[in-house]
Design a protein around this motif. Structure first.
Motif, PDB file in Angstrom:
ATOM      1  N   THR A 692     -15.391 -46.321 -82.169  1.00 43.21           N
ATOM      2  CA  THR A 692     -15.436 -46.661 -83.683  1.00 43.21           C
ATOM      3  C   THR A 692     -14.087 -47.311 -83.932  1.00 43.21           C
ATOM      4  O   THR A 692     -13.176 -47.220 -84.118  1.00 43.21           O
ATOM      5  N   PHE A 693     -14.060 -48.616 -83.927  1.00 41.26           N
ATOM      6  CA  PHE A 693     -13.305 -49.614 -83.996  1.00 41.26           C
ATOM      7  C   PHE A 693     -13.533 -50.914 -84.606  1.00 41.26           C
ATOM      8  O   PHE A 693     -14.965 -51.344 -84.610  1.00 41.26           O
ATOM      9  N   THR A 736     -13.669 -40.584 -89.757  1.00 40.15           N
ATOM     10  CA  THR A 736     -14.636 -41.456 -90.215  1.00 40.15           C
ATOM     11  C   THR A 736     -15.325 -41.569 -88.992  1.00 40.15           C
ATOM     12  O   THR A 736     -15.159 -42.097 -87.799  1.00 40.15           O
ATOM     13  N   PRO A 737     -16.795 -42.070 -89.135  1.00 42.26           N
ATOM     14  CA  PRO A 737     -17.691 -42.459 -87.955  1.00 42.26           C
ATOM     15  C   PRO A 737     -17.963 -43.929 -88.023  1.00 42.26           C
ATOM     16  O   PRO A 737     -18.722 -44.540 -87.126  1.00 42.26           O
ATOM     17  N   TYR A 738     -17.343 -44.698 -88.908  1.00 43.68           N
ATOM     18  CA  TYR A 738     -17.752 -45.929 -89.086  1.00 43.68           C
ATOM     19  C   TYR A 738     -16.644 -46.787 -89.859  1.00 43.68           C
ATOM     20  O   TYR A 738     -16.172 -46.262 -91.066  1.00 43.68           O
ATOM     21  N   TYR A 751     -12.547 -50.572 -94.667  1.00 40.43           N
ATOM     22  CA  TYR A 751     -13.439 -50.003 -95.113  1.00 40.43           C
ATOM     23  C   TYR A 751     -14.195 -49.114 -94.123  1.00 40.43           C
ATOM     24  O   TYR A 751     -14.463 -49.165 -93.091  1.00 40.43           O
ATOM     25  N   ALA A 752     -14.075 -47.766 -94.684  1.00 38.25           N
ATOM     26  CA  ALA A 752     -14.350 -46.480 -93.842  1.00 38.25           C
ATOM     27  C   ALA A 752     -15.445 -45.766 -94.568  1.00 38.25           C
ATOM     28  O   ALA A 752     -15.460 -45.292 -95.770  1.00 38.25           O
ATOM     29  N   ARG A 753     -16.511 -45.260 -93.771  1.00 38.85           N
ATOM     30  CA  ARG A 753     -17.175 -44.158 -94.329  1.00 38.85           C
ATOM     31  C   ARG A 753     -16.536 -42.799 -94.400  1.00 38.85           C
ATOM     32  O   ARG A 753     -16.156 -42.177 -93.480  1.00 38.85           O
ATOM     33  N   VAL A 754     -16.610 -42.331 -95.341  1.00 34.75           N
ATOM     34  CA  VAL A 754     -15.989 -40.979 -95.554  1.00 34.75           C
ATOM     35  C   VAL A 754     -16.933 -40.103 -96.609  1.00 34.75           C
ATOM     36  O   VAL A 754     -17.304 -40.248 -97.690  1.00 34.75           O
ATOM     37  N   PHE A 784     -25.515 -47.213 -96.052  1.00 30.27           N
ATOM     38  CA  PHE A 784     -25.713 -46.677 -94.556  1.00 30.27           C
ATOM     39  C   PHE A 784     -24.875 -47.560 -93.666  1.00 30.27           C
ATOM     40  O   PHE A 784     -24.557 -46.878 -92.617  1.00 30.27           O
ATOM     41  N   ASP A 785     -24.806 -48.902 -93.715  1.00 28.75           N
ATOM     42  CA  ASP A 785     -23.858 -49.627 -92.843  1.00 28.75           C
ATOM     43  C   ASP A 785     -23.086 -50.593 -93.677  1.00 28.75           C
ATOM     44  O   ASP A 785     -23.774 -51.131 -94.906  1.00 28.75           O
ATOM     45  N   VAL A 786     -22.045 -51.196 -93.498  1.00 24.29           N
ATOM     46  CA  VAL A 786     -21.286 -52.297 -94.288  1.00 24.29           C
ATOM     47  C   VAL A 786     -20.616 -53.182 -93.242  1.00 24.29           C
ATOM     48  O   VAL A 786     -20.439 -52.825 -92.124  1.00 24.29           O
ATOM     49  N   ASP A 787     -20.475 -54.233 -93.634  1.00 22.28           N
ATOM     50  CA  ASP A 787     -20.016 -55.379 -92.990  1.00 22.28           C
ATOM     51  C   ASP A 787     -18.786 -56.115 -93.951  1.00 22.28           C
ATOM     52  O   ASP A 787     -19.170 -56.164 -95.142  1.00 22.28           O
ATOM     53  N   ALA A 788     -17.852 -56.811 -93.450  1.00 23.96           N
ATOM     54  CA  ALA A 788     -17.079 -57.670 -93.903  1.00 23.96           C
ATOM     55  C   ALA A 788     -16.644 -59.043 -93.510  1.00 23.96           C
ATOM     56  O   ALA A 788     -16.417 -59.059 -92.083  1.00 23.96           O
ATOM     57  N   SER A 789     -16.754 -60.185 -94.147  1.00 23.46           N
ATOM     58  CA  SER A 789     -16.343 -61.344 -93.625  1.00 23.46           C
ATOM     59  C   SER A 789     -14.796 -61.106 -93.453  1.00 23.46           C
ATOM     60  O   SER A 789     -14.028 -60.920 -94.205  1.00 23.46           O
ATOM     61  N   ARG A 790     -14.383 -61.722 -92.198  1.00 25.00           N
ATOM     62  CA  ARG A 790     -12.970 -61.420 -91.899  1.00 25.00           C
ATOM     63  C   ARG A 790     -12.497 -62.671 -91.097  1.00 25.00           C
ATOM     64  O   ARG A 790     -11.868 -62.880 -89.916  1.00 25.00           O
TER      65      ARG A 790
END
Length: 987
Positions: A692-693, A736-738, A751-754, A784-790
């Motif tokens: 998870t990274f 967090t798992p994600y 950004y972390a799922r908690v 459910f899932d998240v992504d970020a422009s980086r």
């Protein structure tokens, strides 16, 4: 007549009406009913309301009296009004908690023989106040028939209720908050463990108090049960001992050679000044004396073995004459050579510097080689030389070390009275035997030939021998005509009727060529010529006329724009841009070079008349259709990196002109910085972290943000973009798992799922410190899932999907301050779930979002995308691929997606969507395919190229895309159990 049953059912709204007008007021009956002896009576043919119905005028009246802005109820409770009260089911209101109830209603004496007792329920908790009751035959609004309430101003207080920690007697037993308060302990040092001697009891912990009472020292933040003992003079683990098992013995090292005196030791956490951990020195005043040192010739016991300079002394001999050889009778032993001494003792004469064994014997009256003889074999023979020509008479010689005066080192002179006569001289024409070969002037006389015409060439038939040329004679004998002064071999033939070069031909090769000149322009036709010494009539001395009928066309004429070769150089209109009326290159509307027709002024046509060329693979929009190298992209050869363990979950991006890639492998994260062709420039030191990274990077930065889950916390490291080494770190106490990471100019956002939500944490890039701020980002409903422009800083963008009540794909825009604005991109139809969103952005504000859709019917599985030219633009949504199924008709594909941005020209940004599809079925559950799609600025989000990266993969661990100027972009994916693969995509 209406029955009493209807009247009892109608009693609530009748009583309500009585309440409003008072007991002595007028009773209001429904429309069509009559008041008879205090009761409303309906005619026999009246429309009697069904049980529970309310007469229309009363219902309309209740609707009018109900507040228009009342919010819908939560979990079935009555809606809350503006003053804090609630609306009843019949249109009345419950007052706010703690309000003052009105007086009991006065409805007059009961009209039935056995009325019921009703108890006021002011707080509407279903329990009545035993001190406030009325007698009535029918139900009374706001009253109930039980008397279980002990506090009718508290809707959580009644007999049998659960006690809450709220300073009220909830269960009506006469006690407040019994059994629900907690004990808290003072935590003065902030280590999460409290002082058992300092307590506070209440519903929540006061500031500076915690629930743990296990601290042994509340003034030491590093002292609490379970902490690791460190050597600091404190009882860190609260076991009653200090620094146990951590002290070290150190020895005084006065000479600083790293070895201490065993008799001078101390125990401490760290080494005192002038102390070391080794105590084996034999002489602590000698820095070069300690066990294991090499013995040197210095008068000291360097290796501490009890002996000094053992085996290191040398024998030297006196060398008076300085020839490197000493007198054997003068030997001494020492560490180094005394002045005037050497190691060799074999000199035979220590007063002669040129006399020693091995020296070459020279002619000097000395025994140079020390063999007992003088000048042996070095005397020379010299010969009498009277004429001083360097050659002497062989019959007159002498021996000596040096050449005597009047002698020569060489004999053989035949005439010692002639200085030009000796064996090495050259014979000259002088009547003497110059070379001492017994011959005179042999081979040195010359034959001369008669030259009557003085042209330097004589006749072979008339010659004489002499040492020098007689008058009128020359050495040449090749004249063909001794009466013609311009006729001889080698002379240039001229047009004069003579055989100038003596080759038997006259005027050959010197006649001029003349060309037929019909138009009189001084240039004739090359195909009509004649030879002569001067031009005939109608001929010219120059040819190359390309049109002998036009006097304006000839070599050297001015070129005109007329599609004619005016200057006869083989080209037309060459001084202009192009040839009039013929096809020529031109610049298209998009700046490429196309073709068109040359104008009447010999210029390229304008862009409107210029036909664009065919698209080629050059990262340019050749054909001006708005697309870049469309339909030309393909996958290059893969590069497989063998690491010894599987490389999983790749993350990749462009970093300062190179490509950086990170993989998870066997419990750690490995990083590489590579050239765009895949050549590894630098491998990072492995970093800790599970799978998870995520890694974030902003174009042009010197820092990479790397975050990973570690047990019940998130670790964030800032890596140097050049070395990939860690330079800063922070810890966020969250499990967090994600997680996803994005970077702007000052911060790294995690950004972390908690639990059921996505939390956002901000890390300072300069200090690496988490500022303690946690944003519970409400990304709609259970992301459910998240992504970020980086890659391009602020504002940054996030994409996410929610699988439950909303079941949609969203995009969010995050300002530099962290403010979030969201937009729904696409909603899923029934039976379809959106998964694994991915987002990419370009510097000019373009956005591409891609996601997978998986349906309960496996025939609807597909990958979709949305393209926005700017944040405010309407998204263009389309499908990249759809229709997967499995060989045995079971399961559905598991999809992972990444969106990368590859720079093109300013007007032709290209996005790349890369996917990994794994089909879960019974025959091949571990196989996955990798694919790639290009989406261009002018395509409206439509895929221009679909590239099969190729091959089934052993596992489906994810994919990543990184831009590259050389190959357009590079795809990274898991390949084997012992490595990973990256593959260039381009044309």
């Amino acid at each position: 007549m209406l029955t009493n049953d209807w009247a009892r059912r109608s009693a609530p709204w009748v009583i309500c009406a009585l309440t409003m007008v008072g007991c002595d007021g007028m009773v209001m009956c429904p429309e069509g009913a009559e008041l008879v002896e205090g009761e409303c009576v309906m005619p026999p043919d009246a429309d009697v309301p069904m049980d529970g119905d309310v007469p229309m005028d009363a219902e309309a009246r209740m609707d009018a009296e109900a507040p228009m802005d009342a919010e819908p109820p939560m979990d079935g409770a009555p809606p809350i009004m503006e003053d804090g009260g609630r609306m009843d089911e019949d249109g009345g209101t419950t007052p706010p908690d703690g309000g003052v109830p009105p007086d009991l209603p006065d409805s007059g004496p009961p009209t039935c023989p056995t009325p019921d007792t009703w108890y006021r329920d002011w707080d509407r908790d279903g329990r009545g106040d035993p001190a406030a009751s009325v007698e009535s035959c029918d139900p009374v609004d706001g009253f109930v028939m039980n008397a279980d309430d002990c506090d009718d101003g508290c809707d959580t207080c009644w007999t049998g209720a659960s006690e809450l920690c709220d300073s009220r007697d909830n269960d009506c037993n006469g006690s407040v908050d019994e059994g629900v308060t907690s004990t808290f302990y003072r935590d003065g040092d902030g280590d999460g463990h409290g002082n058992p001697a300092m307590t506070s009891t209440g519903c929540s912990a006061p500031s500076g108090f915690v629930t743990s009472d296990t601290d042994c020292d509340d003034t030491c933040a590093a002292c609490y049960p379970g902490n690791t003992e460190t050597c600091d003079g404190e009882d860190n683990d609260c076991d009653g001992s200090t620094d146990e098992g951590l002290l070290t013995t150190y020895y005084a090292d006065a000479d600083a050679d790293g070895h201490g005196d065993a008799s001078a030791s101390v125990s401490a956490c760290t080494a005192p000044a002038g102390h070391v951990t080794v105590g084996d020195d034999c002489d602590d005043t000698c820095a070069a004396c300690y066990p294991g040192n090499t013995e040197t010739c210095d008068g000291e016991d360097n290796d501490c073995d009890g002996s000094t300079d053992e085996g290191l002394l040398t024998t030297y001999y006196a060398d008076v004459d300085g020839d490197g050889h000493g007198d054997a009778s003068t030997a001494v032993s020492a560490c180094s050579a005394p002045s005037g001494h050497v190691t060799v003792g074999d000199d035979c004469n220590d007063t002669c510097a040129a006399c020693y064994p091995g020296r070459a014997e020279v002619c000097d009256s000395e025994d140079n080689d020390c063999d007992g003889s003088t000048d042996e074999g070095v005397l020379s023979t010299f010969y009498r030389d009277i004429d001083g020509d360097g050659f002497g008479v062989t019959s007159s010689s002498t021996q000596a070390c040096r050449q005597p005066a009047g002698y020569a080192g060489t004999g053989g002179d035949c005439n010692d009275a002639c200085a030009t006569c000796n064996p090495s001289a050259t014979e000259v024409c002088d009547t003497l035997d110059n070379d001492c070969d017994a011959g005179v002037d042999e081979g040195v006389q010359t034959r001369f030939y008669r030259d009557a015409d003085g042209d330097g060439h004589g006749l072979a038939s008339s010659s004489v021998l002499a040492c020098s040329a007689p008058s009128g004679h020359v050495t040449s004998m090749d004249d063909c005509d001794d009466t013609c002064g311009v006729c001889y071999p080698g002379n240039a033939e001229v047009c004069d009727g003579e055989n100038n070069d003596c080759d038997a031909d006259v005027d050959e090769g010197v006649l001029d060529t003349f060309y037929r000149d019909g138009d009189g322009d001084g240039h004739g036709r090359d195909d009509m010529t004649t030879f002569a010494c001067s031009p005939p009539s109608g001929y010219a001395g120059m040819g190359m006329d390309c049109d002998d009928a036009a006097s304006s066309t000839y070599p050297g004429a001015s070129e005109l724009c007329n599609a004619i070769d005016d200057d006869c150089d083989g080209s037309r209109d060459e001084t202009f841009t192009c040839v009039e009326g013929e096809s020529t290159g031109c610049t298209t509307s998009c700046g490429t070079r196309g073709t068109g027709t040359c104008t009447t002024s010999c210029e390229e046509p304008d862009a409107a008349a210029c036909t664009p060329p065919t698209e080629t693979c050059n990262y340019v929009d050749d054909d001006c259709d708005g697309y870049l190298d469309e339909y030309l992209f393909s996958a290059g050869s893969p590069s497989i990196y063998a690491s010894g363990s599987r490389l999983e979950r790749p993350r990749a991006f462009e970093c300062q002109g190179d490509v950086c890639a990170f993989f998870h492998s066997a419990g750690q994260v490995l990083g590489w910085r590579m050239e765009r062709d895949g050549t590894v420039l630098r491998s990072a030191v492995p970093h800790a972290g599970n799978d998870t990274f995520d890694v974030g990077y902003r174009s042009g930065d010197s820092r990479i943000a790397y975050a990973y889950a570690e047990g019940s916390q998130i670790r964030v490291r800032l890596l140097d973009v050049g070395t990939l080494n860690s330079v800063r770190s922070a810890t966020i106490p969250v499990s967090t798992p994600y997680l996803r990471v994005v970077v702007d100019s000052t911060s790294a956002w995690v950004y972390a799922r908690v639990g059921s939500w996505i939390n956002r944490y901000r890390i300072n890039k300069s200090t690496g410190a988490w500022d303690g701020v946690t944003d519970s980002v409400t990304l709609t409903d259970l992301p459910f899932d998240v992504d970020a422009s980086r890659h391009f800083g602020e504002p940054h963008y996030v994409s996410y999907v929610t699988p439950y009540s909303h079941n949609a794909v969203f995009i969010g825009r995050v300002s530099s301050s962290g403010a979030l604005t969201t937009e729904t991109i696409a909603s899923m139809p029934s039976g379809v779930t959106a998964i694994d969103p991915a987002i990419g952005t370009a510097p000019d504000g373009q956005i591409v979002v891609a996601w997978a859709e998986r349906g309960s019917n496996y025939f609807v599985n597909r990958i979709r995308r949305a393209h926005k030219t700017s944040w405010s633009a309407t998204p263009a949504i389309g499908t990249l691929r759809m229709g997967w199924t499995t060989s045995d008709g079971e399961g559905a594909p598991n999809l992972l997606i990444d969106v990368g941005y590859a720079r093109g020209s300013a007007a032709h940004e290209v996005f790349h969507v890369v996917t990994s599809q794994r089909l879960w079925n019974s025959t091949s559950p571990e196989l996955g395919d990798v694919g790639a799609y290009t989406i261009q600025r002018s395509s409206g989000g439509t895929s221009v190229d679909e590239i099969g990266v190729g091959g089934s993969r052993r596992r489906h661990g994810g994919v990543a895309a990184a831009p590259s100027m050389d190959t357009s972009f590079v795809v990274f994916y898991e390949h084997t159990v012992t490595g990973g693969t990256w593959r260039p995509i381009g044309c």
